[in-house]
Design a protein around this motif. Sequence first.
Motif, PDB file in Angstrom:
ATOM      1  N   VAL A  38       0.848  -1.195   0.000  1.00 28.23           N
ATOM      2  CA  VAL A  38       0.000   0.000   0.000  1.00 28.23           C
ATOM      3  C   VAL A  38       0.882   1.243   0.000  1.00 28.23           C
ATOM      4  O   VAL A  38       0.670   2.190  -0.770  1.00 28.23           O
ATOM      5  CB  VAL A  38      -0.948   0.012   1.229  1.00 28.23           C
ATOM      6  N   ILE A  39       1.905   1.223   0.844  1.00 21.50           N
ATOM      7  CA  ILE A  39       2.807   2.381   0.913  1.00 21.50           C
ATOM      8  C   ILE A  39       3.531   2.560  -0.421  1.00 21.50           C
ATOM      9  O   ILE A  39       3.697   3.680  -0.907  1.00 21.50           O
ATOM     10  CB  ILE A  39       3.792   2.224   2.087  1.00 21.50           C
ATOM     11  N   ALA A  40       3.945   1.459  -1.024  1.00 20.05           N
ATOM     12  CA  ALA A  40       4.642   1.540  -2.315  1.00 20.05           C
ATOM     13  C   ALA A  40       3.739   2.207  -3.352  1.00 20.05           C
ATOM     14  O   ALA A  40       4.196   3.023  -4.162  1.00 20.05           O
ATOM     15  CB  ALA A  40       5.049   0.140  -2.772  1.00 20.05           C
ATOM     16  N   GLU A  41       2.456   1.868  -3.298  1.00 18.52           N
ATOM     17  CA  GLU A  41       1.509   2.444  -4.247  1.00 18.52           C
ATOM     18  C   GLU A  41       1.371   3.964  -4.036  1.00 18.52           C
ATOM     19  O   GLU A  41       1.391   4.733  -4.990  1.00 18.52           O
ATOM     20  CB  GLU A  41       0.148   1.756  -4.059  1.00 18.52           C
ATOM     21  N   VAL A  42       1.264   4.355  -2.772  1.00 19.14           N
ATOM     22  CA  VAL A  42       1.117   5.787  -2.475  1.00 19.14           C
ATOM     23  C   VAL A  42       2.400   6.529  -2.859  1.00 19.14           C
ATOM     24  O   VAL A  42       2.360   7.630  -3.405  1.00 19.14           O
ATOM     25  CB  VAL A  42       0.751   6.003  -0.987  1.00 19.14           C
ATOM     26  N   TRP A  55       4.462   8.003   5.568  1.00 22.57           N
ATOM     27  CA  TRP A  55       3.836   6.778   6.103  1.00 22.57           C
ATOM     28  C   TRP A  55       4.911   5.739   6.404  1.00 22.57           C
ATOM     29  O   TRP A  55       4.870   5.053   7.419  1.00 22.57           O
ATOM     30  CB  TRP A  55       2.854   6.190   5.085  1.00 22.57           C
ATOM     31  N   ASP A  56       5.860   5.618   5.476  1.00 21.16           N
ATOM     32  CA  ASP A  56       6.906   4.618   5.616  1.00 21.16           C
ATOM     33  C   ASP A  56       7.724   4.870   6.885  1.00 21.16           C
ATOM     34  O   ASP A  56       8.019   3.957   7.645  1.00 21.16           O
ATOM     35  CB  ASP A  56       7.810   4.662   4.375  1.00 21.16           C
ATOM     36  N   LEU A  57       8.068   6.167   7.107  1.00 24.39           N
ATOM     37  CA  LEU A  57       8.824   6.533   8.304  1.00 24.39           C
ATOM     38  C   LEU A  57       8.076   6.088   9.549  1.00 24.39           C
ATOM     39  O   LEU A  57       8.663   5.530  10.479  1.00 24.39           O
ATOM     40  CB  LEU A  57       9.020   8.055   8.362  1.00 24.39           C
ATOM     41  N   CYS A  58       6.779   6.330   9.555  1.00 28.21           N
ATOM     42  CA  CYS A  58       5.974   6.002  10.728  1.00 28.21           C
ATOM     43  C   CYS A  58       5.856   4.480  10.887  1.00 28.21           C
ATOM     44  O   CYS A  58       5.938   3.948  11.990  1.00 28.21           O
ATOM     45  CB  CYS A  58       4.604   6.643  10.594  1.00 28.21           C
ATOM     46  N   ARG A  59       5.692   3.781   9.778  1.00 25.12           N
ATOM     47  CA  ARG A  59       5.533   2.328   9.835  1.00 25.12           C
ATOM     48  C   ARG A  59       6.789   1.649  10.381  1.00 25.12           C
ATOM     49  O   ARG A  59       6.719   0.663  11.094  1.00 25.12           O
ATOM     50  CB  ARG A  59       5.238   1.788   8.445  1.00 25.12           C
ATOM     51  N   ARG A  60       7.958   2.223  10.029  1.00 22.33           N
ATOM     52  CA  ARG A  60       9.212   1.604  10.449  1.00 22.33           C
ATOM     53  C   ARG A  60       9.523   1.815  11.920  1.00 22.33           C
ATOM     54  O   ARG A  60      10.468   1.221  12.438  1.00 22.33           O
ATOM     55  CB  ARG A  60      10.373   2.172   9.626  1.00 22.33           C
ATOM     56  N   GLN A  61       8.787   2.681  12.583  1.00 20.66           N
ATOM     57  CA  GLN A  61       9.063   2.928  13.996  1.00 20.66           C
ATOM     58  C   GLN A  61       8.658   1.710  14.807  1.00 20.66           C
ATOM     59  O   GLN A  61       7.646   1.075  14.521  1.00 20.66           O
ATOM     60  CB  GLN A  61       8.270   4.144  14.496  1.00 20.66           C
ATOM     61  N   ASP A  82       3.849  -0.968  19.282  1.00 18.94           N
ATOM     62  CA  ASP A  82       2.543  -1.464  18.859  1.00 18.94           C
ATOM     63  C   ASP A  82       1.546  -0.347  18.703  1.00 18.94           C
ATOM     64  O   ASP A  82       0.625  -0.433  17.902  1.00 18.94           O
ATOM     65  CB  ASP A  82       1.981  -2.431  19.908  1.00 18.94           C
ATOM     66  N   VAL A  83       1.692   0.695  19.507  1.00 18.65           N
ATOM     67  CA  VAL A  83       0.688   1.751  19.517  1.00 18.65           C
ATOM     68  C   VAL A  83       1.128   2.877  18.593  1.00 18.65           C
ATOM     69  O   VAL A  83       2.179   3.486  18.799  1.00 18.65           O
ATOM     70  CB  VAL A  83       0.472   2.286  20.946  1.00 18.65           C
ATOM     71  N   LYS A  84       0.351   3.097  17.554  1.00 16.03           N
ATOM     72  CA  LYS A  84       0.598   4.208  16.638  1.00 16.03           C
ATOM     73  C   LYS A  84      -0.722   4.914  16.367  1.00 16.03           C
ATOM     74  O   LYS A  84      -1.788   4.319  16.528  1.00 16.03           O
ATOM     75  CB  LYS A  84       1.206   3.696  15.325  1.00 16.03           C
ATOM     76  N   TYR A  85      -0.604   6.165  15.956  1.00 17.20           N
ATOM     77  CA  TYR A  85      -1.821   6.927  15.704  1.00 17.20           C
ATOM     78  C   TYR A  85      -1.791   7.543  14.313  1.00 17.20           C
ATOM     79  O   TYR A  85      -0.724   7.849  13.790  1.00 17.20           O
ATOM     80  CB  TYR A  85      -1.962   8.060  16.723  1.00 17.20           C
ATOM     81  N   VAL A  86      -2.969   7.730  13.753  1.00 18.75           N
ATOM     82  CA  VAL A  86      -3.079   8.586  12.568  1.00 18.75           C
ATOM     83  C   VAL A  86      -4.017   9.745  12.921  1.00 18.75           C
ATOM     84  O   VAL A  86      -4.951   9.591  13.697  1.00 18.75           O
ATOM     85  CB  VAL A  86      -3.603   7.858  11.311  1.00 18.75           C
ATOM     86  N   ILE A  87      -3.694  10.898  12.358  1.00 21.12           N
ATOM     87  CA  ILE A  87      -4.490  12.098  12.635  1.00 21.12           C
ATOM     88  C   ILE A  87      -4.859  12.750  11.310  1.00 21.12           C
ATOM     89  O   ILE A  87      -4.039  12.828  10.400  1.00 21.12           O
ATOM     90  CB  ILE A  87      -3.705  13.095  13.508  1.00 21.12           C
ATOM     91  N   LEU A 132      -8.505   5.025   6.997  1.00 18.83           N
ATOM     92  CA  LEU A 132      -8.479   3.573   7.208  1.00 18.83           C
ATOM     93  C   LEU A 132      -7.308   2.951   6.447  1.00 18.83           C
ATOM     94  O   LEU A 132      -6.572   2.119   6.982  1.00 18.83           O
ATOM     95  CB  LEU A 132      -9.794   2.963   6.714  1.00 18.83           C
ATOM     96  N   ILE A 133      -7.141   3.373   5.191  1.00 19.15           N
ATOM     97  CA  ILE A 133      -6.067   2.813   4.372  1.00 19.15           C
ATOM     98  C   ILE A 133      -4.710   3.190   4.970  1.00 19.15           C
ATOM     99  O   ILE A 133      -3.816   2.353   5.101  1.00 19.15           O
ATOM    100  CB  ILE A 133      -6.196   3.318   2.913  1.00 19.15           C
ATOM    101  N   GLY A 134      -4.597   4.455   5.378  1.00 21.47           N
ATOM    102  CA  GLY A 134      -3.339   4.909   5.975  1.00 21.47           C
ATOM    103  C   GLY A 134      -3.035   4.177   7.266  1.00 21.47           C
ATOM    104  O   GLY A 134      -1.894   3.749   7.513  1.00 21.47           O
ATOM    105  N   ALA A 135      -4.048   3.997   8.091  1.00 19.92           N
ATOM    106  CA  ALA A 135      -3.844   3.318   9.374  1.00 19.92           C
ATOM    107  C   ALA A 135      -3.416   1.873   9.149  1.00 19.92           C
ATOM    108  O   ALA A 135      -2.533   1.349   9.839  1.00 19.92           O
ATOM    109  CB  ALA A 135      -5.128   3.372  10.192  1.00 19.92           C
ATOM    110  N   TYR A 136      -4.042   1.249   8.168  1.00 19.51           N
ATOM    111  CA  TYR A 136      -3.681  -0.139   7.848  1.00 19.51           C
ATOM    112  C   TYR A 136      -2.219  -0.207   7.401  1.00 19.51           C
ATOM    113  O   TYR A 136      -1.458  -1.072   7.833  1.00 19.51           O
ATOM    114  CB  TYR A 136      -4.605  -0.669   6.748  1.00 19.51           C
ATOM    115  N   ALA A 137      -1.812   0.742   6.548  1.00 19.33           N
ATOM    116  CA  ALA A 137      -0.453   0.722   6.026  1.00 19.33           C
ATOM    117  C   ALA A 137       0.571   0.989   7.124  1.00 19.33           C
ATOM    118  O   ALA A 137       1.657   0.407   7.134  1.00 19.33           O
ATOM    119  CB  ALA A 137      -0.318   1.767   4.914  1.00 19.33           C
ATOM    120  N   ILE A 138       0.223   1.861   8.054  1.00 24.27           N
ATOM    121  CA  ILE A 138       1.179   2.262   9.083  1.00 24.27           C
ATOM    122  C   ILE A 138       1.161   1.299  10.262  1.00 24.27           C
ATOM    123  O   ILE A 138       2.170   1.102  10.930  1.00 24.27           O
ATOM    124  CB  ILE A 138       0.838   3.701   9.547  1.00 24.27           C
ATOM    125  N   GLY A 139       0.013   0.697  10.488  1.00 20.10           N
ATOM    126  CA  GLY A 139      -0.125  -0.177  11.647  1.00 20.10           C
ATOM    127  C   GLY A 139      -0.723   0.558  12.831  1.00 20.10           C
ATOM    128  O   GLY A 139      -0.371   0.275  13.971  1.00 20.10           O
TER     129      GLY A 139
END
Lengths: 182, 633
Positions: free
Chosen positions: B191-195, B214-220, B223-228, B257-264
């Motif tokens: 998903v991130i690759a597509e964006v 998104w990638d930066l955030c996903r690599r952190q 377990d707990v991450k947020y999207v705003i 939803l898509i962003g949250a899924y991609a980031i975790g």
Amino acid sequence: MSVNAPPRPKPETEHPSGDPRFKLIDRTLKRLQHRQDSLIEVLHTAQEAFGYLDDDVLIYAAQQLKLPLSWVYGVATFYHFFSLKPGGEHTCIVCLGTACYVKKSGEILAALEKEFGIKPGQTTADKKLSLAQARCVGSCGLAPVVVIDGGVHGREMANETVARVRAALAHVAAPAAGEPAA
Amino acid sequence: MLKTPPSPLEAAPAPANGRDPQLHQLADLADWRAALTAADQPNQPAITVCGGTGCRVYGSERVCQALQRELAARGDGRPVRVTGCHGFCERGPLVVLHPQRLMYTRVKPEDAAEIAAATVDGGRVLDRLLYTEPQSGARLPYETEVPFYKHQHRLVLDLNGTLDPLSLADYVAAGGYAALAKALALTPAAVIAEVKASGLRGRGGAGFPTGQKWDLCRRQPGDVKYVICNADEGDPGAYMDRSIMEGNPHRVLEGMLIGAYAIGARRGFVYIRNEYPLAVKHLRAAIAQAEARGLLGENILGSGFDFRVSVRLGSGAFVCGEETALMASIEGRVGEPRPRPPYPAEAGLWGKPTNINNVKSWAAVPLILANGADWYAQLGTPTSKGTLIFSVVGKINNTGLVEVPLGISLRRLIFDIGGGIPGGKAFKAAQIGGPSGGCIPAEHLDTSIDYESLTALGAIVGSGGLVVADEDTCMVDFARYFMQFTQEESCGKCVPCRVGTQAMLATLERICAGHGQPGDVDYLLELGEMIKRSSLCGLGQTAPNPVLSTLRYFRAEYDAHILHKRCPAKVCKGLITYAIQPERCSGCQVCLRNCPAGAIHGAKQQIHTIDPAVCTRCGLCQSVCKFDAVTVN
């Protein structure tokens, strides 16, 4: 927002003043589980219920959330939305967003200041009218925009707005939104 | 005549919300969409009424009710619905008859009977309600022919004019949440690759590549991450975020939803301005609908992905549009920014990795996933892909929301789509990016609108506010206006912004009052550069931009104010006087009665005079005079 909360069988705790509006705050507190980060939501509820944030309300919020009163006061004074003073019976908000400004909403504000002898943020001595300025109400297509008692009026002229506010103060039917005053 | 006469009585009522099915797995969503669209015939007639804030003020809801009554009286089953903002606020309330897209403008409730009798029954077009081209006087019946729409490329705003924003079924029938389904079938990395491949850049101001963020955030770790979703649209003169949330709230949720899924991330917040009650209402309704159907919550569409969204109300602080201040506000604190790094992707909300995007960025995500990165990347320039939404306001004929591909020229935007400047006045400048942006003068009208070109000219894409100034706008006063805004909105945490904006404002006010001194311009330049370099957050770092860019292009106006004590645009009160031209004055006393200062003298039928010592230069006399007898010198 209705002033009177619906009657409830047995309130667990009641504010010493017995003011039923505190129950609206209690409801928000309960919904947000008294979390300290819910302070702004609680203040929103309080402002809606009371129209402004009285000392009593700030103290109550501080006690319920176990936050220092200075913290609550700091937040309440930082955000423009919260007001620590009661407003007038009627409010007139003049939008000073860029679109309205280039279409001379500043002149509307000046005419109102002159007419009613108050500056934005002030209330007339008889507590009838509060004048306020807004940063942008997001109705730029209607510029210049004024909001009188919640009703948005677009493409205004200074003398029209003064007439509208006078009409609102006199409780006569103001010209409908979108129609020219007088 | 209409291109295709409306076919009679094709009643296909949409299923009521109460009967919307629960969606447990991907197939359920596809089945529901199939069921919703099976009932629809192609080219089914419908009527949409614009329900944007502008049109509502002019009574669009009453127009809709009147049309519904008229059609009900005829037993005509075609749906009449209030939609989100169609964008053409200048001509509202707008009524569009589908499938022809016949557009009526400035419709009043009284017109409903005639529309029903002539157009719905008789297939006749009502000329008087059509859009009239100001130059040629030609009446254009169809939405697609109107220049305002013809030159646009509406992707994010496309469904605004057709959907009922309060209906999840409408959105799903139009292909909504298909992008989510597609994303859930991919890995988060895909998903991130597509964006990333789409080239989408943050639409909130800075233009940081969204996929990379998104990638930066996903690599952190953690377990707990947020999207705003940053919906604290504070730029005065911009209202597209409002329009998207009011007109198509589900698309924003789908993007999140898509962003949250991609980031975790499992938790999201929408931080929305309290000044936008309708947007808050529609967004809350959309969240409730999505939760009720299983599109938000646990194990979404059987994928094992959990996500919940909460709305947080802004409280009127411009600085809360800055990401670190916004997060402080969500945490219930004073909205002051903090130094970065650490960036929100590393330590954001409650110290957890957090990804913040603007409403427009989130709303573009479902389009990219649904249609593919290549499709999105076709539009735009090599470095700026896709479309941008501008709110084109100020001294322009067609005020409204405009979506165009990046790379379009400012000239096309202002003259072809915006219809030029009213009253035959000359274009002077366009302020792009609000109080953080800069102005672009007439000589750069052919510049391509993209991130790099605008930055080179001293402006920014910013949030997409575009305010047009004409020859009657004083650029010094314009700069003063923005400086006053940022000075009042400066949170006061860092000294350069708190003290510097005050010093700049005081200087500008002095210049506008007619007390400018030689050397003021150099002082403004020096202060401006200092504030830009040393402020803590984006607010201060960009606050001097309006002053610096007006100095760059309109230096002569500053000099006229300072050296010659003259305001060329005749705006600055300290530098102008009002006078009555005796040969035009009819002695009607209208100005005299309206003058709030009592500065006008003269008996009835006698030529009036203005006492400059008493006159407050409010300009009311000029606006009320029917004989154009009042002039400014």
